[in-house]
Design a protein around this motif. Structure first.
Motif, PDB file in Angstrom:
ATOM      1  N   ASP A  49       5.908   5.831   0.893  1.00 13.66           N
ATOM      2  CA  ASP A  49       4.593   5.519   1.617  1.00 13.66           C
ATOM      3  C   ASP A  49       3.453   5.140   0.782  1.00 13.66           C
ATOM      4  OD1 ASP A  49       5.613   6.394   4.344  1.00 13.66           O
ATOM      5  OD2 ASP A  49       4.862   8.572   3.980  1.00 13.66           O
ATOM      6  N   VAL A  50       3.712   5.277  -0.256  1.00 18.75           N
ATOM      7  CA  VAL A  50       2.629   4.768  -1.251  1.00 18.75           C
ATOM      8  C   VAL A  50       2.961   3.353  -1.681  1.00 18.75           C
ATOM      9  CG1 VAL A  50       1.317   5.071  -3.388  1.00 18.75           C
ATOM     10  CG2 VAL A  50       1.669   6.924  -1.921  1.00 18.75           C
ATOM     11  N   LEU A  51       4.260   3.449  -2.537  1.00 18.86           N
ATOM     12  CA  LEU A  51       4.825   2.312  -3.310  1.00 18.86           C
ATOM     13  C   LEU A  51       4.873   1.051  -2.077  1.00 18.86           C
ATOM     14  CD1 LEU A  51       5.590   0.950  -5.766  1.00 18.86           C
ATOM     15  CD2 LEU A  51       7.953   1.766  -5.604  1.00 18.86           C
ATOM     16  N   LEU A  74      -9.347  -6.381  -6.498  1.00 20.21           N
ATOM     17  CA  LEU A  74     -10.390  -5.638  -5.791  1.00 20.21           C
ATOM     18  C   LEU A  74     -10.802  -5.897  -4.601  1.00 20.21           C
ATOM     19  CD1 LEU A  74     -12.891  -3.864  -6.545  1.00 20.21           C
ATOM     20  CD2 LEU A  74     -14.106  -6.068  -7.453  1.00 20.21           C
ATOM     21  N   ASP A  75     -10.783  -7.026  -4.111  1.00 27.54           N
ATOM     22  CA  ASP A  75     -11.139  -7.519  -2.779  1.00 27.54           C
ATOM     23  C   ASP A  75     -10.167  -6.876  -1.889  1.00 27.54           C
ATOM     24  OD1 ASP A  75     -13.235  -8.918  -3.522  1.00 27.54           O
ATOM     25  OD2 ASP A  75     -12.276 -11.036  -3.261  1.00 27.54           O
ATOM     26  N   GLY A  76      -8.791  -6.702  -1.961  1.00 28.88           N
ATOM     27  CA  GLY A  76      -7.789  -6.259  -1.234  1.00 28.88           C
ATOM     28  C   GLY A  76      -7.976  -4.711  -1.219  1.00 28.88           C
ATOM     29  N   ALA A  77      -8.438  -4.109  -2.265  1.00 34.04           N
ATOM     30  CA  ALA A  77      -8.615  -2.694  -2.355  1.00 34.04           C
ATOM     31  C   ALA A  77      -9.822  -2.278  -1.293  1.00 34.04           C
ATOM     32  CB  ALA A  77      -8.713  -2.125  -3.679  1.00 34.04           C
ATOM     33  N   ASP A  78     -10.887  -3.233  -1.561  1.00 28.84           N
ATOM     34  CA  ASP A  78     -12.149  -2.746  -0.714  1.00 28.84           C
ATOM     35  C   ASP A  78     -12.067  -3.007   0.623  1.00 28.84           C
ATOM     36  OD1 ASP A  78     -13.755  -2.271  -3.140  1.00 28.84           O
ATOM     37  OD2 ASP A  78     -14.555  -4.354  -3.125  1.00 28.84           O
ATOM     38  N   HIS A  79     -11.302  -3.981   1.085  1.00 28.22           N
ATOM     39  CA  HIS A  79     -10.739  -4.318   2.600  1.00 28.22           C
ATOM     40  C   HIS A  79      -9.994  -3.091   3.058  1.00 28.22           C
ATOM     41  CE1 HIS A  79      -9.980  -6.995   5.751  1.00 28.22           C
ATOM     42  NE2 HIS A  79      -8.904  -6.314   6.020  1.00 28.22           N
ATOM     43  N   LEU A  80      -9.067  -2.498   2.398  1.00 29.30           N
ATOM     44  CA  LEU A  80      -8.223  -1.391   2.643  1.00 29.30           C
ATOM     45  C   LEU A  80      -9.112  -0.249   2.799  1.00 29.30           C
ATOM     46  CD1 LEU A  80      -5.074  -2.035   0.791  1.00 29.30           C
ATOM     47  CD2 LEU A  80      -5.205  -2.337   3.261  1.00 29.30           C
ATOM     48  N   ALA A  81      -9.949   0.070   1.840  1.00 32.97           N
ATOM     49  CA  ALA A  81     -10.890   1.132   1.724  1.00 32.97           C
ATOM     50  C   ALA A  81     -11.849   1.353   3.027  1.00 32.97           C
ATOM     51  CB  ALA A  81     -11.571   1.413   0.476  1.00 32.97           C
ATOM     52  N   GLY A  82     -12.206   0.044   3.447  1.00 28.92           N
ATOM     53  CA  GLY A  82     -13.174   0.013   4.283  1.00 28.92           C
ATOM     54  C   GLY A  82     -12.670   0.104   5.658  1.00 28.92           C
ATOM     55  N   LEU A  87      -6.879   6.476  -0.119  1.00 30.05           N
ATOM     56  CA  LEU A  87      -7.214   6.023  -1.472  1.00 30.05           C
ATOM     57  C   LEU A  87      -6.074   5.776  -2.380  1.00 30.05           C
ATOM     58  CD1 LEU A  87      -9.485   5.336  -3.740  1.00 30.05           C
ATOM     59  CD2 LEU A  87      -9.535   7.816  -3.851  1.00 30.05           C
ATOM     60  N   SER A  88      -4.870   6.453  -2.356  1.00 31.89           N
ATOM     61  CA  SER A  88      -3.746   6.175  -3.244  1.00 31.89           C
ATOM     62  C   SER A  88      -3.361   4.904  -3.120  1.00 31.89           C
ATOM     63  CB  SER A  88      -2.766   7.358  -2.961  1.00 31.89           C
ATOM     64  OG  SER A  88      -2.394   7.083  -1.429  1.00 31.89           O
ATOM     65  N   ILE A  89      -3.360   4.267  -1.758  1.00 29.66           N
ATOM     66  CA  ILE A  89      -2.589   3.079  -1.516  1.00 29.66           C
ATOM     67  C   ILE A  89      -3.773   1.997  -2.140  1.00 29.66           C
ATOM     68  CG2 ILE A  89      -1.970   1.450   0.088  1.00 29.66           C
ATOM     69  CD1 ILE A  89      -1.032   3.769   1.611  1.00 29.66           C
ATOM     70  N   ALA A  90      -4.847   1.988  -1.841  1.00 32.84           N
ATOM     71  CA  ALA A  90      -6.092   1.157  -2.126  1.00 32.84           C
ATOM     72  C   ALA A  90      -6.191   1.069  -3.626  1.00 32.84           C
ATOM     73  CB  ALA A  90      -7.517   1.689  -1.740  1.00 32.84           C
ATOM     74  N   THR A  91      -6.057   2.208  -4.484  1.00 33.76           N
ATOM     75  CA  THR A  91      -5.872   2.234  -5.725  1.00 33.76           C
ATOM     76  C   THR A  91      -4.746   1.487  -6.515  1.00 33.76           C
ATOM     77  OG1 THR A  91      -7.114   4.300  -5.901  1.00 33.76           O
ATOM     78  CG2 THR A  91      -5.998   3.891  -7.872  1.00 33.76           C
ATOM     79  N   GLU A 110     -16.647  -2.487 -13.681  1.00 37.05           N
ATOM     80  CA  GLU A 110     -17.423  -1.273 -13.153  1.00 37.05           C
ATOM     81  C   GLU A 110     -17.092  -1.191 -11.470  1.00 37.05           C
ATOM     82  OE1 GLU A 110     -21.951  -0.019 -12.324  1.00 37.05           O
ATOM     83  OE2 GLU A 110     -21.470  -0.962 -14.247  1.00 37.05           O
ATOM     84  N   ARG A 111     -16.920  -2.458 -10.756  1.00 34.59           N
ATOM     85  CA  ARG A 111     -16.716  -2.294  -9.562  1.00 34.59           C
ATOM     86  C   ARG A 111     -15.198  -1.640  -9.393  1.00 34.59           C
ATOM     87  NH1 ARG A 111     -18.376  -6.578  -5.618  1.00 34.59           N
ATOM     88  NH2 ARG A 111     -17.180  -5.282  -4.303  1.00 34.59           N
ATOM     89  N   LEU A 112     -14.265  -2.398 -10.257  1.00 30.87           N
ATOM     90  CA  LEU A 112     -12.808  -1.722 -10.117  1.00 30.87           C
ATOM     91  C   LEU A 112     -12.946  -0.276 -10.126  1.00 30.87           C
ATOM     92  CD1 LEU A 112     -10.182  -2.857  -9.603  1.00 30.87           C
ATOM     93  CD2 LEU A 112      -9.938  -3.133 -12.156  1.00 30.87           C
ATOM     94  N   SER A 113     -13.828   0.401 -10.997  1.00 37.90           N
ATOM     95  CA  SER A 113     -13.745   1.701 -11.619  1.00 37.90           C
ATOM     96  C   SER A 113     -13.961   2.662 -10.298  1.00 37.90           C
ATOM     97  CB  SER A 113     -14.592   2.205 -12.602  1.00 37.90           C
ATOM     98  OG  SER A 113     -15.893   2.057 -12.030  1.00 37.90           O
ATOM     99  N   ALA A 114     -14.416   2.076  -9.172  1.00 42.60           N
ATOM    100  CA  ALA A 114     -14.373   2.699  -7.831  1.00 42.60           C
ATOM    101  C   ALA A 114     -12.841   3.317  -7.576  1.00 42.60           C
ATOM    102  CB  ALA A 114     -14.815   1.934  -6.763  1.00 42.60           C
ATOM    103  N   TYR A 115     -11.934   2.603  -7.933  1.00 43.44           N
ATOM    104  CA  TYR A 115     -10.584   2.954  -7.852  1.00 43.44           C
ATOM    105  C   TYR A 115     -10.074   3.833  -9.187  1.00 43.44           C
ATOM    106  CZ  TYR A 115     -11.681   0.386  -3.791  1.00 43.44           C
ATOM    107  OH  TYR A 115     -12.215  -0.154  -2.646  1.00 43.44           O
TER     108      TYR A 115
END
Length: 185
Positions: A49-51, A74-82, A87-91, A110-115
């Protein structure tokens, strides 16, 4: 909307197709990475489910609707988080394939450190899947993929600028995953 598990892999594939399905080689690469990730999840006893979901979604940051910074992890992770993805997948998307090295060079650490970055077999498996599937979805060695990526991005790219750090990291990931695959047999 919060995305939940039973249909997670199907939802990930659908999101990836909606964003990347018309992008030719990018889509072929994504399909190959997801297939490789499914094999690795089974062989290494990792949570599919994660991988597998992260593999389907790892390059969605290239799609125009997701682009904000121009740095696809980063853009992909932000898109998913939003959109309520776990979070496990966005990270995993945020940190795939040594993204932290490139983020630092681009001024985006610094922006990437949100994950929160967590080194481990899950992260290694996603990176290995990405780094052993070529641009057209074909299986390649990690070394061939690395060389192809540097040629494609060019000597002035951020990837080339951090290769003295990222290159050894990618090589070490490949070695770790291959050792785990041998031990799992």
């Amino acid at each position: 909307m919060t995305v939940r598990t039973p249909a997670l892999a199907t939802a990930a594939r659908e999101v990836a197709f909606a964003l990347l399905g018309t992008m030719g080689d990018r889509w072929r690469h994504t399909v190959g990475v997801a297939g490789r990730a499914a094999e690795l999840a089974s062989a290494l006893d990792l949570d599919p489910d994660v991988l597998v979901c992260a593999a389907w979604l790892h390059d969605i940051g290239y799609a125009a609707p997701a682009v904000v910074t121009g740095f696809h992890p980063l853009d992909g992770a932000d898109h998913l988080a939003g959109r309520g993805w776990p979070l496990s997948i966005a990270t995993q998307v945020a940190h795939h394939s040594g993204a932290r090295f490139v983020a630092a060079a681009r001024g985006l650490a610094e922006r990437l450190s949100a994950y929160p970055y967590a080194e481990g077999l899950m992260s290694d498996a996603l990176t290995y899947a990405d780094q052993t599937v070529g641009p057209r979805g074909d299986r390649v060695s990690a070394t061939d993929r690395h060389d192809e990526m540097l040629r494609r991005h060019g000597p002035a790219s951020y990837n080339a600028k951090v290769d003295h750090l990222r290159g050894p990291y990618l090589s070490a990931v490949a070695d770790r995953v291959e050792r785990c695959l041998v031990a799992a047999r």
